[in-house]
Scaffold this motif. Sequence first.
Motif, PDB file in Angstrom:
ATOM      1  N   UNK A 167      44.150  49.734  37.930  1.00 42.27           N
ATOM      2  CA  UNK A 167      43.114  50.085  36.974  1.00 42.27           C
ATOM      3  C   UNK A 167      42.060  48.989  36.833  1.00 42.27           C
ATOM      4  N   UNK A 168      42.462  47.738  36.936  1.00 44.70           N
ATOM      5  CA  UNK A 168      41.522  46.641  36.676  1.00 44.70           C
ATOM      6  C   UNK A 168      40.787  46.199  37.932  1.00 44.70           C
ATOM      7  N   UNK A 169      41.258  46.583  39.113  1.00 44.79           N
ATOM      8  CA  UNK A 169      40.627  46.232  40.388  1.00 44.79           C
ATOM      9  C   UNK A 169      40.476  44.717  40.552  1.00 44.79           C
ATOM     10  N   UNK A 170      41.527  43.992  40.241  1.00 47.60           N
ATOM     11  CA  UNK A 170      41.484  42.532  40.333  1.00 47.60           C
ATOM     12  C   UNK A 170      41.935  42.040  41.702  1.00 47.60           C
ATOM     13  N   UNK A 171      41.284  41.000  42.168  1.00 48.35           N
ATOM     14  CA  UNK A 171      41.772  40.266  43.332  1.00 48.35           C
ATOM     15  C   UNK A 171      42.960  39.439  42.864  1.00 48.35           C
ATOM     16  N   UNK A 172      43.811  39.064  43.791  1.00 52.85           N
ATOM     17  CA  UNK A 172      44.990  38.284  43.405  1.00 52.85           C
ATOM     18  C   UNK A 172      44.588  36.960  42.751  1.00 52.85           C
ATOM     19  N   UNK A 173      43.503  36.373  43.180  1.00 54.11           N
ATOM     20  CA  UNK A 173      43.058  35.094  42.626  1.00 54.11           C
ATOM     21  C   UNK A 173      42.510  35.280  41.204  1.00 54.11           C
ATOM     22  N   UNK A 174      41.892  36.428  40.930  1.00 55.96           N
ATOM     23  CA  UNK A 174      41.414  36.711  39.577  1.00 55.96           C
ATOM     24  C   UNK A 174      42.588  36.923  38.636  1.00 55.96           C
ATOM     25  N   UNK A 175      43.588  37.656  39.104  1.00 59.67           N
ATOM     26  CA  UNK A 175      44.776  37.877  38.294  1.00 59.67           C
ATOM     27  C   UNK A 175      45.456  36.551  37.970  1.00 59.67           C
ATOM     28  N   UNK A 176      45.587  35.686  38.970  1.00 56.73           N
ATOM     29  CA  UNK A 176      46.233  34.386  38.762  1.00 56.73           C
ATOM     30  C   UNK A 176      45.403  33.494  37.835  1.00 56.73           C
ATOM     31  N   UNK A 177      44.091  33.678  37.813  1.00 62.07           N
ATOM     32  CA  UNK A 177      43.226  32.836  36.997  1.00 62.07           C
ATOM     33  C   UNK A 177      43.128  33.232  35.533  1.00 62.07           C
ATOM     34  N   UNK A 178      43.595  34.432  35.194  1.00 64.24           N
ATOM     35  CA  UNK A 178      43.536  34.866  33.794  1.00 64.24           C
ATOM     36  C   UNK A 178      44.473  34.036  32.935  1.00 64.24           C
ATOM     37  N   UNK A 179      44.022  33.689  31.760  1.00 60.64           N
ATOM     38  CA  UNK A 179      44.818  32.907  30.818  1.00 60.64           C
ATOM     39  C   UNK A 179      45.168  33.751  29.602  1.00 60.64           C
ATOM     40  N   UNK A 180      46.187  33.335  28.893  1.00 59.02           N
ATOM     41  CA  UNK A 180      46.668  34.024  27.708  1.00 59.02           C
ATOM     42  C   UNK A 180      45.649  33.992  26.574  1.00 59.02           C
ATOM     43  N   UNK A 181      44.825  32.971  26.526  1.00 60.41           N
ATOM     44  CA  UNK A 181      43.888  32.740  25.429  1.00 60.41           C
ATOM     45  C   UNK A 181      42.947  33.928  25.215  1.00 60.41           C
ATOM     46  N   UNK A 182      42.537  34.115  23.988  1.00 57.95           N
ATOM     47  CA  UNK A 182      41.661  35.231  23.632  1.00 57.95           C
ATOM     48  C   UNK A 182      40.279  35.136  24.278  1.00 57.95           C
ATOM     49  N   UNK A 183      39.930  34.002  24.847  1.00 54.18           N
ATOM     50  CA  UNK A 183      38.668  33.926  25.578  1.00 54.18           C
ATOM     51  C   UNK A 183      38.774  34.643  26.925  1.00 54.18           C
ATOM     52  N   UNK A 184      39.996  34.917  27.364  1.00 51.96           N
ATOM     53  CA  UNK A 184      40.214  35.654  28.614  1.00 51.96           C
ATOM     54  C   UNK A 184      40.665  37.085  28.361  1.00 51.96           C
ATOM     55  N   UNK A 185      41.444  37.304  27.298  1.00 52.48           N
ATOM     56  CA  UNK A 185      41.987  38.630  26.999  1.00 52.48           C
ATOM     57  C   UNK A 185      41.741  38.941  25.534  1.00 52.48           C
ATOM     58  N   UNK A 186      40.996  40.020  25.298  1.00 46.40           N
ATOM     59  CA  UNK A 186      40.741  40.448  23.915  1.00 46.40           C
ATOM     60  C   UNK A 186      41.341  41.834  23.710  1.00 46.40           C
ATOM     61  N   UNK A 187      42.073  41.956  22.623  1.00 49.35           N
ATOM     62  CA  UNK A 187      42.702  43.230  22.269  1.00 49.35           C
ATOM     63  C   UNK A 187      42.127  43.684  20.943  1.00 49.35           C
ATOM     64  N   UNK A 188      41.695  44.928  20.876  1.00 49.75           N
ATOM     65  CA  UNK A 188      41.189  45.454  19.610  1.00 49.75           C
ATOM     66  C   UNK A 188      41.172  46.968  19.633  1.00 49.75           C
TER      67      UNK A 188
END
Length: 182
Positions: A1-22
């Motif tokens: 669904x997100x169409x991420x490259x493996x390097x993009x997936x590995x680069x994501x961090x837990x912090x809300x600056x990378x992942x926002x839920x609402x």
Amino acid sequence: FWLLREIELAGLRLHSSHVRLSRGRATLCLPISKTDVGGLGKSRTLKCICHVEALADGRVPGHVVCPACLVAHQVRLVSEFAGVSQECERAREIPLFPTLTLCTPDKAAVVASWQRLVAGGAGPQQPTADIMGHSARRSGAKFFARCGWALWQVQFHGRWGSDAMLAYTEEVRRGRGACPTG
């Protein structure tokens, strides 16, 4: 669904600056990618497609395959495992998809994980030649094309700056491949 490259997936961090839920939505903010080497930020938001409102507490029913809810679930799992909240400064260092030692997986580890998922479980398997670092993008582009998305929509969502994605969707454009249900 997100169409991420493996390097993009590995680069994501837990912090809300990378992942926002609402409110039934999950946004991934990619700080650096192949098409954004300056790190200016590309973000994509997907809404809940299961209508279970699992994003409220991060729980996901076992039968759900919803991109927004699964990201919320991953945030909850990693937060609990690491003992930090998304707002904690330490969360900037913790990968959203970490190794068991909370380190960033390398490209080979991400691809090996994908191969285990495709093979149907855990444990050592022979490498699957067709699963590579761009497999999620290729299969995601085909999925969205089969769902009736216009090619420009697939190109935008996948952050392609060229027509390279046409090679991924050629099978669909030629009328082969069944349309998924649901």
